[in-house]
Design a protein around this motif. Structure first.
Motif, short mmCIF file in Angstrom:
data_model
loop_
_atom_site.label_atom_id
_atom_site.label_comp_id
_atom_site.label_asym_id
_atom_site.label_seq_id
_atom_site.Cartn_x
_atom_site.Cartn_y
_atom_site.Cartn_z
N ASN A 48 0.54 -1.31 0.11
CA ASN A 48 -0.15 0.06 -0.07
C ASN A 48 0.95 1.33 -0.02
OD1 ASN A 48 -2.67 -1.01 -0.33
ND2 ASN A 48 -2.81 -1.58 1.86
N THR A 49 2.14 1.28 0.53
CA THR A 49 2.88 2.36 0.41
C THR A 49 3.21 2.82 -1.10
OG1 THR A 49 3.85 1.51 2.54
CG2 THR A 49 5.05 3.20 1.36
N LEU A 50 3.64 1.75 -1.83
CA LEU A 50 3.78 1.94 -3.15
C LEU A 50 2.74 2.50 -3.83
CD1 LEU A 50 5.98 2.36 -5.57
CD2 LEU A 50 5.40 -0.30 -6.02
N LEU A 51 1.55 1.92 -3.46
CA LEU A 51 0.35 2.07 -4.31
C LEU A 51 0.01 3.57 -3.97
CD1 LEU A 51 -2.21 0.94 -5.78
CD2 LEU A 51 -3.25 0.65 -3.59
N LYS A 52 0.03 4.07 -2.74
CA LYS A 52 -0.24 5.45 -2.55
C LYS A 52 0.58 6.42 -3.10
CE LYS A 52 -0.39 8.20 1.81
NZ LYS A 52 -0.25 8.22 3.16
N GLU A 53 1.87 6.02 -3.18
CA GLU A 53 2.80 7.05 -4.02
C GLU A 53 2.62 7.00 -5.18
OE1 GLU A 53 7.47 6.20 -4.43
OE2 GLU A 53 6.76 5.64 -2.47
N LYS A 76 -6.47 13.46 -2.91
CA LYS A 76 -5.18 13.00 -2.51
C LYS A 76 -5.02 12.74 -0.90
CE LYS A 76 -2.80 14.25 -6.69
NZ LYS A 76 -3.39 13.62 -7.48
N LYS A 77 -6.12 12.05 -0.47
CA LYS A 77 -5.84 11.62 0.93
C LYS A 77 -6.53 10.15 1.45
CE LYS A 77 -10.34 13.57 2.48
NZ LYS A 77 -11.01 14.61 3.22
N GLU A 78 -6.05 9.64 2.53
CA GLU A 78 -6.58 8.48 2.72
C GLU A 78 -8.18 8.75 3.48
OE1 GLU A 78 -3.92 6.03 4.91
OE2 GLU A 78 -2.26 6.97 4.15
N VAL A 79 -8.79 7.62 3.30
CA VAL A 79 -10.34 7.65 3.60
C VAL A 79 -10.76 6.36 4.29
CG1 VAL A 79 -11.42 9.62 2.29
CG2 VAL A 79 -10.85 7.43 1.02
N THR A 80 -11.86 6.35 5.10
CA THR A 80 -12.51 5.34 5.56
C THR A 80 -14.01 5.76 5.19
OG1 THR A 80 -10.72 5.27 7.18
CG2 THR A 80 -12.94 4.08 7.72
N PHE A 81 -14.46 4.60 4.82
CA PHE A 81 -16.03 4.41 4.48
C PHE A 81 -16.71 3.58 5.52
CE2 PHE A 81 -13.88 5.65 0.74
CZ PHE A 81 -14.84 6.94 0.30
N THR A 82 -17.86 4.12 6.24
CA THR A 82 -18.59 3.05 6.87
C THR A 82 -19.55 2.51 6.09
OG1 THR A 82 -20.19 4.77 7.41
CG2 THR A 82 -18.25 4.54 8.97
N LYS A 83 -20.37 1.68 6.54
CA LYS A 83 -21.46 0.85 5.58
C LYS A 83 -22.31 1.94 4.96
CE LYS A 83 -24.80 -2.58 6.72
NZ LYS A 83 -24.77 -3.82 7.28
N GLU A 84 -22.85 3.08 6.03
CA GLU A 84 -23.76 3.97 5.54
C GLU A 84 -23.08 4.72 4.62
OE1 GLU A 84 -22.95 3.26 8.90
OE2 GLU A 84 -25.02 1.97 8.86
N ASP A 85 -21.90 5.16 4.64
CA ASP A 85 -21.07 5.88 3.95
C ASP A 85 -21.14 5.35 2.40
OD1 ASP A 85 -20.33 7.76 5.72
OD2 ASP A 85 -18.35 6.75 5.79
N CYS A 86 -21.23 4.00 2.42
CA CYS A 86 -20.88 3.41 1.01
C CYS A 86 -22.44 3.27 0.26
CB CYS A 86 -20.61 1.97 1.31
SG CYS A 86 -18.84 1.83 1.96
N ALA A 87 -23.42 3.70 0.79
CA ALA A 87 -24.75 3.87 0.01
C ALA A 87 -25.02 2.42 -0.71
CB ALA A 87 -24.78 5.03 -0.69
N PHE A 88 -25.05 1.39 -0.04
CA PHE A 88 -25.25 0.15 -1.04
C PHE A 88 -26.37 -0.14 -1.24
CE2 PHE A 88 -21.29 -1.50 1.88
CZ PHE A 88 -20.45 -1.74 0.74
N GLY A 89 -26.50 -0.54 -2.61
CA GLY A 89 -27.63 -0.98 -3.17
C GLY A 89 -27.58 -2.16 -4.03
N TYR A 90 -28.73 -2.38 -4.85
CA TYR A 90 -28.44 -3.77 -5.57
C TYR A 90 -27.41 -3.56 -6.72
CZ TYR A 90 -29.52 -6.59 -9.80
OH TYR A 90 -29.46 -7.34 -11.00
N ARG A 91 -26.11 -4.30 -6.54
CA ARG A 91 -25.14 -4.15 -7.33
C ARG A 91 -24.87 -2.41 -7.47
NH1 ARG A 91 -25.84 -8.57 -6.55
NH2 ARG A 91 -25.73 -10.42 -8.04
N ASP A 92 -24.78 -2.05 -6.24
CA ASP A 92 -24.52 -0.68 -6.35
C ASP A 92 -23.77 0.17 -5.25
OD1 ASP A 92 -24.54 2.09 -7.68
OD2 ASP A 92 -26.58 2.48 -7.28
#
Ligand SMILES: Cc1cc2nc3c(=O)[nH]c(=O)nc-3n(C[C@H](O)[C@H](O)[C@H](O)COP(=O)(O)OP(=O)(O)OC[C@H]3O[C@@H](n4cnc5c(N)ncnc54)[C@H](O)[C@@H]3O)c2cc1C
Length: 340
Positions: free
Chosen positions: A34-39, A151-167
């Protein structure tokens, strides 16, 4: 095998997509940390990179001139364990089915119905993968990622993700977020087994199993999937090409008058979901072959590459199917697969 964490050029993407389309990437990098990925992702050098996990939900219609990153970060960690549950963090490059097998080996339940879904763990939230009555959102706690815009690291909770059918939010903000890990909560006892959906119950009955273990459920799912879906290693495909359309009750009632046998699932009081495979079959496409491309003989939702098809040819067939369904039923079927 390519050398990881090394910038390569003019690489064929054929081994990196389950349709088996032979386009090339001008720049390519397999990244395992992940270090290289971010870079790489936060540098200005390669705008609009294309991330590939298992390549099982993409249709590549042309050579890619931006950087293609094949994500191969590995790691599964138990973050916490209570009497009934465990929270498990998994890096994005883990293969989804390997996680399912790991969970079953550790007697952890919740994802056994999602056995054998191709692709990587980090991609699973994007379309909220689902099968046999279970979706990722049922076990999902959070995911970590990179916001390419801010250009920053983020965390998403389940609510943030707004999951739906294939969405999810990741589909509606395509290309903005890269998922680096997910955290799921699995059961460690009193597993809430879901065996009434689809063919699982009859498969288990056929095998004489009344109280199945997690492994037996997984085996039943694997056997059903193998009998229904073509193996991409043998016949290039991307699973269901289209989403099942959701239409209003009024529109459904009108259609049902004309086609009394139309299959449907109620979504609340106002909407109905129609199997796209049925609509496509009614338009006469099931099992049809057009040179190197076609519609699978057992499952009209699956478009296949018989050998050397070009991505554009598959896309052309998909558009013809969309038009036929629109003309016959006045229903739009949206691709589930990501077209590039
Ligand atoms: C035979 C077959 C059966 C299938 N059955 C099912 C099923 O039952 N249920 C189901 O839900 N799906 C199913 N699928 C679809 C597919 O398995 C899922 O969509 C899976 O999650 C795709 O994962 P992947 O790693 O292969 O994604 P890829 O094809 O590599 O990528 C898909 C999209 O996500 C982006 N992406 C990749 N990695 C990341 C990341 N880490 N962060 C952000 N974006 C990223 C890509 O750029 C692309 O836009 C099936 C596919 C096949 C071939």
């Amino acid at each position: 095998m390519v050398k990881p964490n090394t910038l390569l050029h003019n690489i064929s993407l054929k081994p990196y997509n389950t349709f088996g389309i032979d386009v090339s990437a001008l720049h390519f990098m397999e990244i395992d940390n992940n270090t290289l990925l971010k870079e790489v992702l936060f540098s200005e050098q390669y705008p609009e990179p294309l991330l590939l996990g298992g390549g099982s939900n993409v249709l590549l219609t042309k050579d890619v001139s931006s950087l293609v990153i094949h994500l191969n970060t590995k790691g599964i960690e138990i973050l916490s364990k209570t009497q009934n549950h465990a929270q498990v963090k998994v890096l994005a490059g883990e293969v989804w089915h390997d996680l399912v097998c790991w969970a079953i080996e550790h007697d952890m339940g919740g994802i056994e119905n999602l056995s054998l879904i191709p692709g990587n763990v980090g991609t699973a939230p994007i379309q909220n993968i689902g099968a046999y009555g279970v979706e990722l959102k049922d076990v999902f706690i959070s995911c970590q990622g990179l916001d390419l815009q801010e250009k920053k690291e983020v965390t998403f909770t389940k609510e943030d993700c707004a999951f739906g059918y294939r969405d999810s939010i990741f589909k509606t903000n395509k290309g903005r977020y890269i998922i680096t890990s997910i955290t799921v909560e699995l059961t460690t006892q009193n597993h809430n087994k879901n065996i009434t959906y689809g063919a699982i119950e009859s498969q288990l009955k056929q095998e004489g199993i009344n109280t199945p273990s997690l492994k037996q459920i997984s085996d039943a799912v694997i056997s059903i999937r193998k009998s229904k879906l073509p193996d991409p290693k043998i016949l290039g495909n991307s699973g269901s090409f289209f989403k099942n359309p959701v239409i209003s009750k009024e529109k459904f009632n009108a259609l049902q008058k004309e086609y009394p046998e139309i299959p449907h699932y109620a979504l609340g009081e106002d909407q109905q979901k129609i199997p796209a495979g049925w609509l496509i079959e009614q338009c006469g496409y099931k099992g049809k072959r057009f040179a190197e491309v076609g519609v699978h003989k057992n499952q009209a939702l699956v478009l296949v590459n018989y050998g050397d098809a070009k991505g554009e040819q598959i896309w052309e067939l998909a558009q013809n199917i969309q038009k036929s369904v629109q003309d016959k039923f006045n229903v739009y079927i949206e691709p589930e697969v990501n077209i590039y």
